[in-house]
Design a protein around this motif. Structure first.
Motif, PDB file in Angstrom:
ATOM      1  N   ASP A   1       0.829  -1.209   0.000  1.00 18.88           N
ATOM      2  CA  ASP A   1       0.000   0.000   0.000  1.00 18.88           C
ATOM      3  C   ASP A   1       0.864   1.259   0.000  1.00 18.88           C
ATOM      4  OD1 ASP A   1      -2.600   1.379   0.263  1.00 18.88           O
ATOM      5  OD2 ASP A   1      -1.813   1.963   2.238  1.00 18.88           O
ATOM      6  N   VAL A   2       1.930   1.246   0.787  1.00 16.88           N
ATOM      7  CA  VAL A   2       2.834   2.412   0.858  1.00 16.88           C
ATOM      8  C   VAL A   2       3.515   2.628  -0.492  1.00 16.88           C
ATOM      9  CG1 VAL A   2       4.870   3.386   1.985  1.00 16.88           C
ATOM     10  CG2 VAL A   2       3.220   2.031   3.313  1.00 16.88           C
ATOM     11  N   TYR A   3       3.966   1.552  -1.114  1.00 17.69           N
ATOM     12  CA  TYR A   3       4.626   1.650  -2.413  1.00 17.69           C
ATOM     13  C   TYR A   3       3.672   2.180  -3.481  1.00 17.69           C
ATOM     14  CZ  TYR A   3       9.064  -0.599  -1.217  1.00 17.69           C
ATOM     15  OH  TYR A   3      10.319  -0.869  -0.698  1.00 17.69           O
TER      16      TYR A   3
ATOM     17  N   GLY B   1       7.877   7.412  -4.662  1.00 16.05           N
ATOM     18  CA  GLY B   1       9.267   7.741  -4.332  1.00 16.05           C
ATOM     19  C   GLY B   1       9.765   7.091  -3.063  1.00 16.05           C
ATOM     20  N   PHE B   2       8.905   6.358  -2.389  1.00 14.25           N
ATOM     21  CA  PHE B   2       9.280   5.767  -1.098  1.00 14.25           C
ATOM     22  C   PHE B   2      10.448   4.790  -1.219  1.00 14.25           C
ATOM     23  CE2 PHE B   2       8.813   2.137   1.836  1.00 14.25           C
ATOM     24  CZ  PHE B   2       9.012   2.792   3.048  1.00 14.25           C
ATOM     25  N   HIS B   3      10.413   3.910  -2.230  1.00 13.15           N
ATOM     26  CA  HIS B   3      11.452   2.881  -2.368  1.00 13.15           C
ATOM     27  C   HIS B   3      12.837   3.494  -2.572  1.00 13.15           C
ATOM     28  CE1 HIS B   3      13.136  -1.032  -3.127  1.00 13.15           C
ATOM     29  NE2 HIS B   3      13.609  -0.641  -4.295  1.00 13.15           N
ATOM     30  N   ASP B   4      12.928   4.521  -3.418  1.00 10.65           N
ATOM     31  CA  ASP B   4      14.225   5.156  -3.666  1.00 10.65           C
ATOM     32  C   ASP B   4      14.762   5.820  -2.404  1.00 10.65           C
ATOM     33  OD1 ASP B   4      14.314   4.329  -6.277  1.00 10.65           O
ATOM     34  OD2 ASP B   4      13.453   6.161  -7.095  1.00 10.65           O
ATOM     35  N   GLU B   5      13.867   6.447  -1.635  1.00  8.02           N
ATOM     36  CA  GLU B   5      14.298   7.074  -0.384  1.00  8.02           C
ATOM     37  C   GLU B   5      14.802   6.030   0.604  1.00  8.02           C
ATOM     38  OE1 GLU B   5      12.361  10.370   1.604  1.00  8.02           O
ATOM     39  OE2 GLU B   5      10.930  10.482  -0.055  1.00  8.02           O
TER      40      GLU B   5
ATOM     41  N   LYS C   1      16.069   3.084  -0.118  1.00  7.26           N
ATOM     42  CA  LYS C   1      17.362   2.583  -0.595  1.00  7.26           C
ATOM     43  C   LYS C   1      18.485   3.570  -0.289  1.00  7.26           C
ATOM     44  CE  LYS C   1      17.801   0.742  -4.649  1.00  7.26           C
ATOM     45  NZ  LYS C   1      17.670   0.498  -6.108  1.00  7.26           N
ATOM     46  N   ARG C   2      18.225   4.867  -0.478  1.00  6.48           N
ATOM     47  CA  ARG C   2      19.249   5.873  -0.176  1.00  6.48           C
ATOM     48  C   ARG C   2      19.590   5.867   1.308  1.00  6.48           C
ATOM     49  NH1 ARG C   2      16.425   9.119  -3.877  1.00  6.48           N
ATOM     50  NH2 ARG C   2      15.359  10.230  -2.183  1.00  6.48           N
ATOM     51  N   CYS C   3      18.568   5.683   2.126  1.00  5.04           N
ATOM     52  CA  CYS C   3      18.801   5.641   3.567  1.00  5.04           C
ATOM     53  C   CYS C   3      19.692   4.460   3.935  1.00  5.04           C
ATOM     54  CB  CYS C   3      17.464   5.545   4.297  1.00  5.04           C
ATOM     55  SG  CYS C   3      17.598   5.243   6.080  1.00  5.04           S
ATOM     56  N   ILE C   4      19.386   3.296   3.382  1.00  2.00           N
ATOM     57  CA  ILE C   4      20.117   2.073   3.729  1.00  2.00           C
ATOM     58  C   ILE C   4      21.509   2.041   3.117  1.00  2.00           C
ATOM     59  CG2 ILE C   4      20.112  -0.441   3.446  1.00  2.00           C
ATOM     60  CD1 ILE C   4      16.979  -0.201   3.515  1.00  2.00           C
ATOM     61  N   ASN C   5      21.602   2.381   1.840  1.00  2.00           N
ATOM     62  CA  ASN C   5      22.878   2.253   1.126  1.00  2.00           C
ATOM     63  C   ASN C   5      23.735   3.509   1.165  1.00  2.00           C
ATOM     64  OD1 ASN C   5      22.226  -0.378   0.298  1.00  2.00           O
ATOM     65  ND2 ASN C   5      21.130   0.367  -1.496  1.00  2.00           N
ATOM     66  N   GLY C   6      23.123   4.661   1.402  1.00  2.00           N
ATOM     67  CA  GLY C   6      23.860   5.917   1.301  1.00  2.00           C
ATOM     68  C   GLY C   6      24.369   6.477   2.609  1.00  2.00           C
ATOM     69  N   CYS C   7      23.866   6.002   3.725  1.00  2.00           N
ATOM     70  CA  CYS C   7      24.300   6.510   5.034  1.00  2.00           C
ATOM     71  C   CYS C   7      25.457   5.668   5.547  1.00  2.00           C
ATOM     72  CB  CYS C   7      23.138   6.465   6.025  1.00  2.00           C
ATOM     73  SG  CYS C   7      21.729   7.498   5.563  1.00  2.00           S
ATOM     74  N   ASP C   8      26.604   6.297   5.748  1.00  2.00           N
ATOM     75  CA  ASP C   8      27.782   5.504   6.113  1.00  2.00           C
ATOM     76  C   ASP C   8      28.166   5.602   7.586  1.00  2.00           C
ATOM     77  OD1 ASP C   8      28.760   8.060   6.082  1.00  2.00           O
ATOM     78  OD2 ASP C   8      29.979   7.791   4.283  1.00  2.00           O
ATOM     79  N   THR C   9      27.359   6.283   8.390  1.00  2.00           N
ATOM     80  CA  THR C   9      27.579   6.265   9.834  1.00  2.00           C
ATOM     81  C   THR C   9      26.249   6.005  10.523  1.00  2.00           C
ATOM     82  OG1 THR C   9      27.243   8.658  10.104  1.00  2.00           O
ATOM     83  CG2 THR C   9      29.503   7.902   9.697  1.00  2.00           C
TER      84      THR C   9
ATOM     85  N   ASP D   1      20.333   6.582  11.477  1.00  2.00           N
ATOM     86  CA  ASP D   1      19.217   6.669  12.419  1.00  2.00           C
ATOM     87  C   ASP D   1      18.376   7.919  12.168  1.00  2.00           C
ATOM     88  OD1 ASP D   1      19.905   4.301  13.628  1.00  2.00           O
ATOM     89  OD2 ASP D   1      21.023   5.236  15.268  1.00  2.00           O
ATOM     90  N   MET D   2      19.044   9.020  11.858  1.00  2.00           N
ATOM     91  CA  MET D   2      18.329  10.269  11.587  1.00  2.00           C
ATOM     92  C   MET D   2      17.493  10.148  10.306  1.00  2.00           C
ATOM     93  SD  MET D   2      19.910  14.088  10.939  1.00  2.00           S
ATOM     94  CE  MET D   2      20.708  13.562   9.414  1.00  2.00           C
ATOM     95  N   PHE D   3      18.105   9.598   9.253  1.00  2.00           N
ATOM     96  CA  PHE D   3      17.430   9.446   7.963  1.00  2.00           C
ATOM     97  C   PHE D   3      16.259   8.471   8.089  1.00  2.00           C
ATOM     98  CE2 PHE D   3      18.597   9.371   3.143  1.00  2.00           C
ATOM     99  CZ  PHE D   3      17.285   9.684   2.835  1.00  2.00           C
ATOM    100  N   TRP D   4      16.481   7.347   8.784  1.00  2.00           N
ATOM    101  CA  TRP D   4      15.426   6.338   8.973  1.00  2.00           C
ATOM    102  C   TRP D   4      14.226   6.954   9.700  1.00  2.00           C
ATOM    103  CZ3 TRP D   4      14.883   1.181   7.558  1.00  2.00           C
ATOM    104  CH2 TRP D   4      13.890   0.440   8.214  1.00  2.00           C
ATOM    105  N   GLY D   5      14.517   7.697  10.762  1.00  2.00           N
ATOM    106  CA  GLY D   5      13.447   8.334  11.519  1.00  2.00           C
ATOM    107  C   GLY D   5      12.664   9.338  10.687  1.00  2.00           C
ATOM    108  N   SER D   6      13.377  10.086   9.846  1.00  2.00           N
ATOM    109  CA  SER D   6      12.690  11.082   9.008  1.00  2.00           C
ATOM    110  C   SER D   6      11.765  10.418   7.993  1.00  2.00           C
ATOM    111  CB  SER D   6      13.718  11.966   8.297  1.00  2.00           C
ATOM    112  OG  SER D   6      14.442  11.217   7.315  1.00  2.00           O
ATOM    113  N   ILE D   7      12.157   9.243   7.488  1.00  2.00           N
ATOM    114  CA  ILE D   7      11.306   8.511   6.539  1.00  2.00           C
ATOM    115  C   ILE D   7      10.045   8.000   7.242  1.00  2.00           C
ATOM    116  CG2 ILE D   7      11.129   6.389   5.181  1.00  2.00           C
ATOM    117  CD1 ILE D   7      13.995   6.768   4.319  1.00  2.00           C
ATOM    118  N   LEU D   8      10.210   7.469   8.441  1.00  2.00           N
ATOM    119  CA  LEU D   8       9.048   6.985   9.194  1.00  2.00           C
ATOM    120  C   LEU D   8       8.063   8.111   9.463  1.00  2.00           C
ATOM    121  CD1 LEU D   8      10.660   4.590  11.851  1.00  2.00           C
ATOM    122  CD2 LEU D   8       9.767   4.027   9.587  1.00  2.00           C
TER     123      LEU D   8
END
Length: 452
Positions: free
Chosen positions: A141-143, A148-152, A154-162, A167-174
């Motif tokens: 349903d979210v997809y 644009g949810f999936h790309d965001e 993926k960027r959160c998981i693959n693009g954050c290197d610390t 944690d900040m990016f994940w929280g902002s998506i939620l």
């Protein structure tokens, strides 16, 4: 097949009714590849996503060109902890009980328990690509509502290197998509240390890129193997697929490119990297170097271990701290990308440029991604012991000779001239070994007669 190929290993497990429950098979080429590239292993169980696919899994890795290499296969008819344990133990025995540094699998309690027992010294990681794929099913349903949810995600998981940035990016998506109470995402976050790259900084995973997935054998499985295809037919097709993978690797080993076609920065660092790395590894290094030149670095602490801060465009999430020792020729970045992929990160490279480091320090390169990856001593990690193997053991001597013969085959196949030379050398060696065997047999006969 084992009778046709003496380097082929196969073991079958049967149940109480004497029916096949599981099987493992490994050929000589897979064993050879494992000695070079078995530092990071992925147990590919793509079949479990499709009930029409027969349950064949593959032990795979990544070669020095960044391509998939297969280390063996398993037929899994009984998906229990004990079955996975037998499969892993059997495969490990075929590989002379040499452990990888990391072992990646799909989720599953039975599989996780088996990995913990058989590979206790390996870092066990869950495949994030499978988790992302499962997200599409769990969050349909979210997809649908938010393209644009999936790309965001993926960027959160693959693009954050610390960890703090993730944690900040994940929280902002939620918060953005109102998913704070989603139990699926909560369960993923609870095990984030098992699959999110920002948390996986203590082991090597042979990933040149976090955003591009290496082509696995799953596509081959989907195209060639269903429950209606016999196992023997599949194995024949898989052998052909393996042939194409090895041919592709051999072709890339001998192809060379003029440096002027590859260079973009004209720095000594880049020229050195182009001369030592394979094309794929060099392109990864080059991308990091280009990014490094877009970053700003400043020394904030002097001494034996100098401290630098590196960031891009004054953006706090891009800020990283690097320690650099001139005496040890080593640099450590908090993103820990080097430990993860064995390619210097952009932040370390920026410090090198600022510090006037012209050549890549030896501790900052690994043979694994170089053009010489398959020469000299092998790379593979930990030996957990093989009490039955010794210099006086026939099986051990046989495996050692197969290993050396495979090296001759690799080098002898690159050209017609090398092929003819290798054939002649092997023919002469065989005749000498045969003659030695006949002489030993004759001596044994004379000794037996004399002792009567």
């Amino acid at each position: 097949m084992q009778s046709e190929n003496s380097g082929f290993f196969c073991s079958i497990q049967v149940d109480s009714k004497n029916c096949v429950s599981n099987a493992v098979w490994v050929d000589a080429r897979a064993r050879m590849s494992y000695t070079y590239f078995g530092d990071a292993v992925y147990f590919d169980t793509t079949y479990s996503q499709n009930e029409n696919m027969a349950p064949v899994a593959a032990f795979t890795g990544v070669n020095h060109h960044g391509d998939t290499v297969v280390f063996g296969c398993a037929l899994i008819l009984d998906r229990t902890e004990s079955s996975y344990g037998w499969i892993f133990e059997t495969w490990l025995a075929a590989m002379d009980r040499r452990l990888p540094f990391s072992f990646t699998t799909d989720e599953g309690k039975g599989m996780a328990a088996a990995v913990a027992k058989v590979f206790p010294q390996c870092f066990h990681r869950l495949c994030r690509w499978r988790i992302l794929s499962r997200c599409k099913k769990k969050l349909t349903d979210v997809y649908t509502r938010f393209p644009g949810f999936h790309d965001e995600l993926k960027r959160c998981i693959n693009g954050c290197d610390t960890v703090p940035v993730f944690d900040m990016f994940w929280g902002s998506i939620l918060d953005k998509y109102g998913l704070r109470d989603d139990t699926w995402l909560q369960s993923l976050y609870e095990i984030r240390h098992k699959w999110v790259p920002a948390y996986l900084t203590s082991s090597f995973f042979a990933e040149l890129s976090l955003t591009h997935r290496v082509e696995t054998v799953s596509r081959f499985h989907r195209n060639n193997f269903s429950a209606r295809v016999s196992l023997s037919t599949f194995i024949n097709r898989f052998e052909q697929h393996m042939d194409s993978l090895y041919a592709n690797e051999a072709q890339k080993d001998i192809i060379s490119f003029p440096l002027e076609q590859l260079l973009k920065t004209n720095t000594v660092l880049e020229k050195q990297a182009a001369s030592i790395y394979t094309r794929s590894a060099f392109e990864t290094f080059q991308a990091e170097l280009i990014e490094a030149l877009q970053h700003f670095a400043i020394k904030v602490q002097d001494g034996p271990y100098m401290k630098y801060c590196v960031e891009r465009d004054g953006n706090p999430p891009t800020r990283h701290t690097i320690l650099y020792s001139v005496a040890e020729e080593k640099a450590w970045c908090e993103c820990c990308r080097f430990a993860f992929s064995a390619i210097p990160c952009r932040h370390v490279l920026r410090v090198f440029v600022l510090a006037g480091v012209i050549m890549i320090p030896e501790p900052c390169t690994t043979k694994r991604w170089t053009k010489k990856a398959k020469t000299g001593p092998e790379l593979i990690g930990l030996n957990v012991g093989n009490e039955s193997g010794s210099a006086n053991d026939v099986a051990s001597r046989y495996n050692d000779l197969v290993h050396d013969a495979m090296k001759c085959a690799e080098k002898g196949a690159v050209s017609a001239g090398a092929f003819r030379f290798a054939k002649e050398v092997l023919r002469k060696a065989f005749m000498e070994i045969k003659g030695l065997g006949e002489k030993l047999n004759t001596n044994d006969m004379h000794s037996a007669v004399a002792n009567r």
